[in-house]
Design a protein around this motif. Structure first.
Motif, short mmCIF file in Angstrom:
data_model
loop_
_atom_site.label_atom_id
_atom_site.label_comp_id
_atom_site.label_asym_id
_atom_site.label_seq_id
_atom_site.Cartn_x
_atom_site.Cartn_y
_atom_site.Cartn_z
N HIS A 34 -4.34 -6.17 -6.00
CA HIS A 34 -4.76 -6.66 -4.52
C HIS A 34 -3.84 -8.08 -4.39
O HIS A 34 -3.51 -9.01 -5.25
CB HIS A 34 -6.23 -7.05 -4.31
CG HIS A 34 -6.73 -7.37 -2.99
ND1 HIS A 34 -6.83 -8.57 -2.29
CD2 HIS A 34 -7.35 -6.41 -2.27
CE1 HIS A 34 -7.16 -8.65 -1.33
NE2 HIS A 34 -7.59 -7.16 -0.94
N GLN A 35 -3.69 -8.08 -2.98
CA GLN A 35 -2.75 -9.07 -2.45
C GLN A 35 -3.36 -10.78 -2.58
O GLN A 35 -2.72 -11.50 -2.95
CB GLN A 35 -2.35 -8.98 -0.92
CG GLN A 35 -3.65 -9.22 -0.01
CD GLN A 35 -3.47 -8.48 1.40
OE1 GLN A 35 -1.98 -8.26 1.66
NE2 GLN A 35 -4.22 -8.60 2.38
N THR A 95 -3.95 -3.94 -0.07
CA THR A 95 -5.22 -4.58 0.97
C THR A 95 -6.31 -3.91 0.25
O THR A 95 -6.33 -2.98 -0.46
CB THR A 95 -4.73 -4.14 2.27
OG1 THR A 95 -4.80 -2.58 2.28
CG2 THR A 95 -3.67 -4.69 2.83
N ASP A 96 -7.46 -4.35 0.92
CA ASP A 96 -8.84 -3.56 0.71
C ASP A 96 -8.66 -2.18 0.95
O ASP A 96 -9.19 -1.28 0.33
CB ASP A 96 -9.78 -4.23 1.43
CG ASP A 96 -10.16 -5.91 1.06
OD1 ASP A 96 -9.80 -6.16 -0.13
OD2 ASP A 96 -10.91 -6.42 1.54
N ASP A 108 0.92 -1.31 -0.04
CA ASP A 108 -0.08 0.02 0.00
C ASP A 108 0.74 1.12 0.04
O ASP A 108 0.51 2.07 -0.73
CB ASP A 108 -0.95 0.21 1.26
CG ASP A 108 -1.87 -1.21 1.27
OD1 ASP A 108 -2.44 -1.64 0.14
OD2 ASP A 108 -2.43 -1.35 2.23
#
Length: 344
Positions: free
Chosen positions: A276-277, A287-288, A244
């Protein structure tokens, strides 16, 4: 994690200029007038975004309908916000981006097995209709954004499509069609395409390689599809595993500079969730919360410059349809917050 930034600027930011007035205009398929009865962030959706695919296909076609389902279920939107697009016409596709030969072959099913394999899809009439609705949706999202400042489709982002062929689950380049369509109609002069899908927008970069009125900005995983990259106006190539903070550092470094120097009249934002992971094809580690922060920041920054922003969902891959569909709603949730925070 250390990552590299590959900057490929093949024309100077300040050399961009207004569209040639001799360009011919293209008539709208359906003229949209501002409807004062509408409330809230414009959401562009059509059930025709979905066509039949085998249940085990890597591309989860039903994500478009499930994404819309979750937006309604979670009260992120209501049906009064929904704009319903028409299918883009053959004429518009040819006059803006694609070759007549390719569109004729695609519409009639004269696409060879080798070409179909390159796209990842077996040709069907339903697939043609789906692509036309999706591209019509991006056109309508731009129209809504020009009227209201911000709009989101529940599809779009087919950035691997080239003028004469499809590639990588992309058959018509919806963002390129929309950018050139509104330039040709003299609705805008300069368009910035912000492509944050994990894969480089190679088709879009190729289409606008010599077009001074469109700036292509791509932030992607370098060691990922496509193998052979094109030259965007600005390419930021990230190493595998970037998370991120590092991701936002790069976007924060370059997007404000582009907005201040290129000064677009419109931004088309590809908010792919494949960084996204948990994405099956991504190789990055967002991440979200990271995706939400990215989307909110991009839209808010664009609007702070007084520039309309039309958003598409881009790529995302997972065996879990519902998990993937919910992930795609991050864009619309972030856009709703931007809309509310700005009192739009």
């Amino acid at each position: 994690m250390v990552h590299t930034v590959l900057i490929k600027v093949h024309r100077t930011l300040l050399s961009k200029h207004s569209v040639n007035s001799k360009l011919k205009c293209v008539r709208l398929v359906s003229q949209v007038t501002k409807d004062k009865t509408r409330r809230g962030l414009p959401i562009v959706h059509h059930e025709g975004y979905v066509s039949h695919l085998p249940p085990d296909h890597r591309f989860k076609m039903r994500k478009f309908e499930r994404l819309f389902y979750y937006l309604l279920k979670d009260n992120v939107i209501d049906r009064k916000q929904v704009w319903k697009p028409e299918r883009v016409s053959r004429k518009v596709l040819i006059e803006t981006v694609h070759t007549q030969e390719y569109i004729d072959d695609f519409f009639s099913g004269q696409i060879g097995v080798k070409e179909q394999k390159k796209t990842g899809f077996e040709w069907s009439r339903g697939l043609v209709s789906r692509c036309r609705y999706e591209t019509g949706g991006t056109l309508l999202a731009v129209e809504a954004a020009l009227q209201y400042g911000l709009a989101c489709s529940t599809g779009g982002g087919t950035h691997h499509a080239f003028p004469s062929h499809g590639s990588g689950f992309c058959l018509i380049n919806d963002m390129a069609v929309a950018a050139r369509y509104f330039i040709l109609r003299n609705r805008v002069s300069k368009v910035l395409i912000v492509d944050l899908d994990v894969h480089q927008g190679d088709g879009t970069a190729f289409i606008f390689a010599d077009d001074p009125n469109v700036f292509t900005f791509s932030v992607h995983c370098g060691k990922n599809f496509p193998l052979h990259k094109q030259k965007s106006d600005l390419d930021v190539s990230l190493e595998n595993g970037v998370g991120d903070d590092e991701y936002m550092e790069e976007i924060g470094k370059w997007l404000p500079l582009i907005l201040e120097t290129f000064r677009p009249d419109l931004v088309i934002y590809d908010a792919g969730v494949d960084p996204h992971q948990k994405d099956a094809l991504g190789n990055l580690n967002l991440t979200d919360a990271g995706l939400f922060h990215r989307d909110y920041w991009v839209m808010d920054r664009v609007l702070s410059h007084g520039v309309p922003c039309a958003c598409v969902i881009g790529g995302g891959y997972s065996k879990d349809l519902d998990e993937l569909s919910l992930r795609h709603t991050i864009l619309h949730r972030a856009a709703t917050k931007v809309w509310t925070d700005r009192g739009m």
